[in-house]
Motif scaffolding. Sequence first.
Motif, PDB file in Angstrom:
ATOM      1  N   GLN A 137       0.761  -1.282  -0.285  1.00 44.77           N
ATOM      2  CA  GLN A 137      -0.162   0.550   0.276  1.00 44.77           C
ATOM      3  C   GLN A 137       0.770   1.780   0.261  1.00 44.77           C
ATOM      4  O   GLN A 137       0.479   2.127  -0.386  1.00 44.77           O
ATOM      5  CB  GLN A 137      -1.137   0.020   1.625  1.00 44.77           C
ATOM      6  N   SER A 156      -6.701 -10.682  -2.067  1.00 47.05           N
ATOM      7  CA  SER A 156      -7.248 -10.199  -2.978  1.00 47.05           C
ATOM      8  C   SER A 156      -8.757  -9.402  -2.999  1.00 47.05           C
ATOM      9  O   SER A 156      -8.056  -8.049  -3.432  1.00 47.05           O
ATOM     10  CB  SER A 156      -7.085 -11.384  -4.285  1.00 47.05           C
ATOM     11  N   LEU A 177      -8.395  -6.323  -0.744  1.00 45.53           N
ATOM     12  CA  LEU A 177      -6.794  -5.706  -1.400  1.00 45.53           C
ATOM     13  C   LEU A 177      -7.452  -5.152  -3.000  1.00 45.53           C
ATOM     14  O   LEU A 177      -7.373  -3.463  -3.025  1.00 45.53           O
ATOM     15  CB  LEU A 177      -5.853  -6.367  -2.645  1.00 45.53           C
ATOM     16  N   GLY A 178      -8.177  -5.263  -3.259  1.00 46.26           N
ATOM     17  CA  GLY A 178      -9.322  -4.390  -4.221  1.00 46.26           C
ATOM     18  C   GLY A 178     -10.578  -4.140  -4.121  1.00 46.26           C
ATOM     19  O   GLY A 178     -11.358  -3.381  -4.629  1.00 46.26           O
ATOM     20  N   SER A 179     -10.571  -4.305  -2.656  1.00 43.67           N
ATOM     21  CA  SER A 179     -11.934  -2.591  -1.669  1.00 43.67           C
ATOM     22  C   SER A 179     -11.403  -1.893  -1.513  1.00 43.67           C
ATOM     23  O   SER A 179      -9.691  -1.479  -1.426  1.00 43.67           O
ATOM     24  CB  SER A 179     -11.614  -3.621  -0.404  1.00 43.67           C
ATOM     25  N   PRO A 180     -12.690  -0.590  -1.096  1.00 45.95           N
ATOM     26  CA  PRO A 180     -11.706   0.756  -0.872  1.00 45.95           C
ATOM     27  C   PRO A 180     -11.436   0.817   0.912  1.00 45.95           C
ATOM     28  O   PRO A 180     -10.727   2.115   0.608  1.00 45.95           O
ATOM     29  CB  PRO A 180     -12.845   1.630  -1.327  1.00 45.95           C
ATOM     30  N   PHE A 181     -10.680  -0.266   1.317  1.00 46.36           N
ATOM     31  CA  PHE A 181     -10.518  -0.086   2.764  1.00 46.36           C
ATOM     32  C   PHE A 181      -8.804   0.261   3.203  1.00 46.36           C
ATOM     33  O   PHE A 181      -8.512   0.454   4.305  1.00 46.36           O
ATOM     34  CB  PHE A 181     -11.510  -0.786   3.640  1.00 46.36           C
ATOM     35  N   GLU A 182      -8.065   0.324   1.943  1.00 47.04           N
ATOM     36  CA  GLU A 182      -6.230   0.379   2.165  1.00 47.04           C
ATOM     37  C   GLU A 182      -6.252  -0.207   3.317  1.00 47.04           C
ATOM     38  O   GLU A 182      -5.436   0.289   3.814  1.00 47.04           O
ATOM     39  CB  GLU A 182      -6.732   1.741   2.244  1.00 47.04           C
ATOM     40  N   PRO A 193       0.909 -11.980  -7.288  1.00 45.52           N
ATOM     41  CA  PRO A 193      -0.404 -12.800  -6.730  1.00 45.52           C
ATOM     42  C   PRO A 193      -1.002 -13.643  -6.298  1.00 45.52           C
ATOM     43  O   PRO A 193      -0.599 -15.179  -5.635  1.00 45.52           O
ATOM     44  CB  PRO A 193      -1.250 -12.314  -5.960  1.00 45.52           C
ATOM     45  N   TRP A 225       1.952  -9.297   1.317  1.00 45.90           N
ATOM     46  CA  TRP A 225       1.668  -9.038   0.352  1.00 45.90           C
ATOM     47  C   TRP A 225       0.284  -9.561  -0.639  1.00 45.90           C
ATOM     48  O   TRP A 225       0.988  -9.466  -1.994  1.00 45.90           O
ATOM     49  CB  TRP A 225       2.933  -8.432  -1.119  1.00 45.90           C
ATOM     50  N   ASN A 276      -5.016  -9.164  -9.457  1.00 45.38           N
ATOM     51  CA  ASN A 276      -3.285  -8.762  -9.718  1.00 45.38           C
ATOM     52  C   ASN A 276      -3.460  -7.365  -9.259  1.00 45.38           C
ATOM     53  O   ASN A 276      -2.594  -7.537  -9.318  1.00 45.38           O
ATOM     54  CB  ASN A 276      -2.869  -9.755 -10.514  1.00 45.38           C
ATOM     55  N   ARG A 277      -4.572  -7.183  -9.685  1.00 45.39           N
ATOM     56  CA  ARG A 277      -3.825  -5.514  -9.720  1.00 45.39           C
ATOM     57  C   ARG A 277      -3.170  -4.566 -10.612  1.00 45.39           C
ATOM     58  O   ARG A 277      -2.782  -3.786 -10.192  1.00 45.39           O
ATOM     59  CB  ARG A 277      -4.208  -4.931  -7.819  1.00 45.39           C
ATOM     60  N   PHE A 332     -11.483  -0.211 -10.230  1.00 43.69           N
ATOM     61  CA  PHE A 332     -10.713   0.299  -9.911  1.00 43.69           C
ATOM     62  C   PHE A 332     -10.431   1.427 -10.851  1.00 43.69           C
ATOM     63  O   PHE A 332     -10.952   2.529 -11.551  1.00 43.69           O
ATOM     64  CB  PHE A 332      -9.439  -0.875 -10.639  1.00 43.69           C
TER      65      PHE A 332
END
Lengths: 395, 483
Positions: free
Chosen positions: A122, A204, A207-212, A291, A313, B118-119, B141
């Motif tokens: 992040q 995953s 990490l794709g959510s908006p919660f940083e 990942p 990570w 995987n962004r 995104f």
Amino acid sequence: MNKSAAPVSEGEIAEIIKQAKAQLKPVEIKGGGTRDGLGCPVKTATTLSLAKLNGITLYEPGALTLVAKAGTTLKAVEKTLRAKNQRLAFEPMDHRALYGTKGEPTIGGVVACNISGSRRIQGGACRDSLIGVRFVDGNGDILKNGGRVMKNVTGLDLVKLLCGSHGTLGVITEVAFKVLPAPEREATLAIANLNTSQAIDVLSAALGSPFEITGAAHLPHNKGGALTALRVEGFDSQVEYRLSRLRKGVAAGLETRIIKGSQHDKLWRSIRDVEPFKNTSRCVWRLSVKPGDAPAIQQQISTMFDAKYVFDWGGGLIWIEIDDIENARANEIRKILSNFGGHATLVRAPAKTRLKVPVFQPAAPGIAALSSSIRKKFDPVGILNPGRMVVREPA
Amino acid sequence: MSMIAMPTPDQKILDQRQEIISALQAALPAGRVIHDAAEIRAYECDALTAYRCPPLGVVLPATTQEVSAVMKVCHQLGVPVVPRGAGTSLAGGSLPTADSIILGTARLNATLEIDTANRFIRVQTGVTNLSVTGAVEADGFFYAPDPSSQLACAIAGNIAMNSGGAHCLKYGVTTNNLMGVKMVMADGEIVDIGGAHLDSEGYDILGLICGSEGQLGIVTEAILRILPKPEGARPVLIGYDSAETAGQCVAEIIKSGVLPVAIEYMDRLCIKVTDEFSGAGYPDVEALLIVEVEGSEAEIKEQLAKVVKIANKLKPVELRESASAQESALIWKGRKSAFGAIGQISDYMCLDGTVPVSQLPFVLRRISELSKKYKLEVANVFHAGDGNMHPLILYDANKPGDLETAEKFGAEVLRLCVEVGGCLTGEHGVGIEKRDLMGNQYSAADMEVQMNVKDCFDPGWLLNPSKVFPLEASEARRSGAAK
């Protein structure tokens, strides 16, 4: 006989390097000596210690800027920042647990090895926070690149080149960082008993959510069962909000608990420093991968030999502990990795293994040639940490 | 005549023009080479329009292999290559010389892979900055770097200049969001650097390439980090009667521990012009801050409350939270159209120096003194959180001597930026515009080591050779290239 120099100024370092160049006598550059096991072993008659070149030269909390001499301990930097509720965004890993070393890591050592921790996903890596360097190259010239402002595109970015060059391009003498405010609070949503594939899916999604999410790890060999951890940060109400949204969202239907306070700090220190692998002499690999490839990589390795894992990570960083000390299973690991992409570093192994097995991922020919020609420009006679990054350097 | 010199074109290359064009045509599918004098004119300048020169020819390859074919021809014939994204450079980064080939990325416009799990997104580099966000927006995104020119500018140019934008206080600039590239070297060799994983093995070549102004290679594909969109965002407008107070407010906000995604600053002239242009409804004040925070509704409220409390202590003339999504969009429309709005009333030169945040009020005061000295107006609009200034010096291109005066004024401002601890350029790049000022920031040895690195990538100095480094400093290397 090993000579050791501990210069107190940049000028003195330049003199030492000029002499070393004239006499073709290589030097090993040392910070706090806590990461001596990282990279290929270097054998030189002279050691150049940066310990006495220390002190914070500038700290402006309102500008989020800190500048320090290379030998300043990480402890001193972090203490200074903490007093103003700020921190280094990249959460540098402490290698003392893994290597069983003593002493204090220096900020110059952190930069030379581009050391980051769990927050890298992040907050970026060490190289992303680094905004300026001063260094002495292999000719003994005092050079600078970047500066003390966080937006700077003036000329080529040698700051990033120096970061992670393991002392093979120059003796780093001063470093400048963009720092960040520390959050009011941190807490972790822990999920129990997932297998790797399930865990990476949850990480995953989070990490794709908006919660940083600032930490996304999976510990398959945790005492009491596999543990999957999501770290959130912010002000008090924000942390509560984020935890609850994650619990009801990506972790819905799973067995969860919240970890706070000192237990939380301990957990993330343990992940950052790979404490599950401390106090053993087994070899440790560090893989940086896409990942989503993590479960398949683990699966392919498990068909060949036994190993222990720590995933950080979101699965992009895999720590692997294995038994074979002789060859560290280098061929097998790199063969498997070549099916996926990414890179593998042999982080812990006896010196004799690290003299035989490439510690860092061998680069593709074009990149290897580029790297070698860059090295020659910065250090024409090869006196700075020779052999640290490649086993046998081309003459 | 204007002040920034370009080297005399190589007569041997000019004489070989037909042969070079034919060789390029033979190496590429039909329609990729532009050589008609009228068509070439479109490529004679970028957004630094004061400087123009038609190139020898233009190629618009559509694949990495085609780029490689172009580079092989140019390498073999010793022809300089000037890479060009969308041509929005304010620094003259893609200004051609008469003996150079422009390599444009316009046809490299495919999105190759979107991987939200995987962004990352993998694109050809001719795609525009905004289209990257467009490609992943429906999945929740976005791509973070957001230069004001994002509607037009290409990712290729963003990588070349390490572009920033308004939101990089939180998300960083291009280099912090670039994970990998496919690049064609000066001799046509194709290399892959980085990937869908993080950080480099060995030297950070990727870090070198980003911001190298097209001098190390032609980046044809990029793997970019994409981030989940925040739940919401809201700006607040804070107006003060002095630059000093606004500067103090910025420092106090940052010290408080709130990290806004953006803190933008505009002065009176800029406010007036952009407001008339965009209808943003900006208040009439000396110094205006746009502070934006992100998160859920509750998170936004809590952060804005902190910001407002700090701002109120310093007695603002005006303080207004955006009341709706429409109002927020309008506030940003005003800021993002600032350059365009000023451009409607006057010719201008846009500077890009960065200064330590603590020096902002001092530098603003000096700029207004210099404005009187040079008798040219200045509008200030910039990213205050990171000290990246954008003074716009207004001049009249039709008035003899005005551009030269503006350039002298600009040079004095940039020297001032360096003197107070900052740099010449925060996000636009050196190009030709700041090339001759490099000696103010870097010693001869500092520049030499940078040129040494270019030598490793481009031994013949064929890639964008007359940029970044003062001509006298790069002379020996460039004349070697001409052979």
